[in-house]
Design a protein around this motif. Structure first.
Motif, mmCIF file in Angstrom:
data_model
loop_
_atom_site.group_PDB
_atom_site.id
_atom_site.type_symbol
_atom_site.label_atom_id
_atom_site.label_comp_id
_atom_site.label_asym_id
_atom_site.label_seq_id
_atom_site.Cartn_x
_atom_site.Cartn_y
_atom_site.Cartn_z
ATOM 1 N N ILE A 1 0.703 -1.448 -0.104
ATOM 2 C CA ILE A 1 0.030 -0.102 -0.177
ATOM 3 C C ILE A 1 0.646 0.972 -0.446
ATOM 4 C CG2 ILE A 1 -1.656 -0.992 0.683
ATOM 5 C CD1 ILE A 1 -0.648 0.146 3.752
ATOM 6 N N ILE B 1 -10.421 -2.655 3.286
ATOM 7 C CA ILE B 1 -9.880 -2.428 2.070
ATOM 8 C C ILE B 1 -11.486 -1.767 1.692
ATOM 9 C CG2 ILE B 1 -9.279 -3.536 -0.320
ATOM 10 C CD1 ILE B 1 -7.683 -4.985 1.499
ATOM 11 N N VAL C 1 -7.078 1.688 1.178
ATOM 12 C CA VAL C 1 -6.607 1.101 1.962
ATOM 13 C C VAL C 1 -6.614 2.691 3.468
ATOM 14 C CG1 VAL C 1 -5.299 -0.068 3.433
ATOM 15 C CG2 VAL C 1 -4.830 -0.667 1.271
#
Length: 345
Positions: free
Chosen positions: A259, A275, A329
């Motif tokens: 990420i 997520i 995220v």
């Protein structure tokens, strides 16, 4: 019954430290997996990883005498800044935006949404103290005998308490659109035994010694600060760091994803993340398109964290295969085990 709670919670803490699946020995041990692009990909500005800028104004305590005299408004804002610093946001000096505070007040009074001043922050937080009440209660001395026949004596005492209620409001900038309203409350108490010759007047008249201003101010400020802390999860989640999925790797049924946020965004091993997938929704009535978010699953930050990236682990193998390149995220703040224990008490 409460005496059994602490051992149970302690065991839970120990177990959680042993079970965790966040450790990745080497990312290179995992095989790269293909990723389908998200329907809405992040922009270059979003991928830059710039910190969210937040300006926190002193809570308005002018309409509550006890709150004003103790300057609780400043104490509340300082506590808010302290908690937000844990999320990795950039705290903007409130002295730079006196005009902005007036515009927010007008927006709340008249519904104005047209701030044209300098864009010093992405969000603002204002507050208002609703009530601040002080009470004192005298308790007479008492004698009692336990099950073993042993006598006990409880001296006379006075209990001093302060109850505080306030609201915190989060606005997006420069639109001045309200994002969240948080009601905070807390009661702080101190007790004083009145045993001894010097307190004879008080336990004979069943009255309490006067609480001086220093003591009272300290109790009020403690109530205000603790009220903010009690709502820290809701407050922090408004500014939780956001990143995007850039890579997928797998090994023996374990899935990890890279990420676009790391230490600079306040990301830490063991943090829970959501997520989220973003979709474009076409309104059949108006013909207008809007973006909607849908949570796909949860993950956890691993031990592999860089300044601007981190690897997260996913336990659900089926849902892991639905994650897309560019999916959002978001770090999710929760109460620690210790905070949960305090709330139970």
């Amino acid at each position: 019954m409460n005496k059994f709670i602490f051992p149970i919670l302690t065991s839970s803490i120990l177990l959680s430290g042993c079970i965790g699946g966040t450790n990745i020995k080497s990312v290179s041990d995992f095989q790269r997996e293909p990723l389908v692009k998200a329907s809405v990909m992040p922009t270059k500005a979003q991928l830059s990883g710039a910190k969210i800028r937040v300006i926190v104004f002193d809570a308005d305590d002018s309409n509550v005498g006890l709150a004003k005299s103790s300057k609780i408004g400043s104490a509340i804002s300082n506590k808010v800044e302290n908690l937000l610093s844990e999320t990795g946001v950039e705290i903007v000096d409130r002295k730079l935006a006196a005009k902005l505070q007036k515009e927010i007040q007008l927006a709340e009074l008249k519904g104005r949404r047209d701030y044209k001043g300098p864009e010093v922050a992405d969000f603002s937080i204002t507050g208002k103290v609703v009530t601040a009440n002080f009470t004192q209660t005298y308790s007479a001395a008492s004698n009692w005998v336990d099950d073993k026949g042993k006598s006990h004596y409880t001296p006379p005492s006075c209990k001093y308490s302060v109850s505080v209620e306030a609201t915190l409001k989060v606005h997006a900038l420069p639109s001045l659109q309200p994002v969240d309203t948080i009601t905070i409350t807390d009661t702080e108490s101190k007790s004083q035994d009145l045993d001894g010759h010097s307190y004879r007047h008080y336990y004979k008249s069943h009255t309490c010694p006067k609480y001086n201003k220093v003591q009272l101010d300290s109790l009020v400020i403690a109530a205000g600060s603790d009220a903010v802390y009690e709502s820290k999860v809701q407050l922090q989640n408004n500014f939780a760091a956001r990143g995007y999925i850039t890579e997928h790797r797998a090994k023996e049924g374990k899935h990890i994803f890279k990420i676009t946020m790391g230490k600079q965004a306040g990301v830490k091993e063991g943090q829970e993340v959501d997520i989220i997938q973003v979709f474009i929704n076409d309104n059949q009535l108006t013909g207008e398109a809007s973006m909607e978010e849908s949570k796909l699953m949860e993950g956890e930050v691993s031990n592999q964290i860089g300044n601007n990236y981190a690897w997260i682990t996913i336990s659900d193998e089926i849902l892991a295969k639905r994650v897309r390149l560019g999916d959002v995220v978001k770090v999710r703040f929760t109460d620690s085990m210790l905070d949960q224990f305090k709330k139970i008490l």
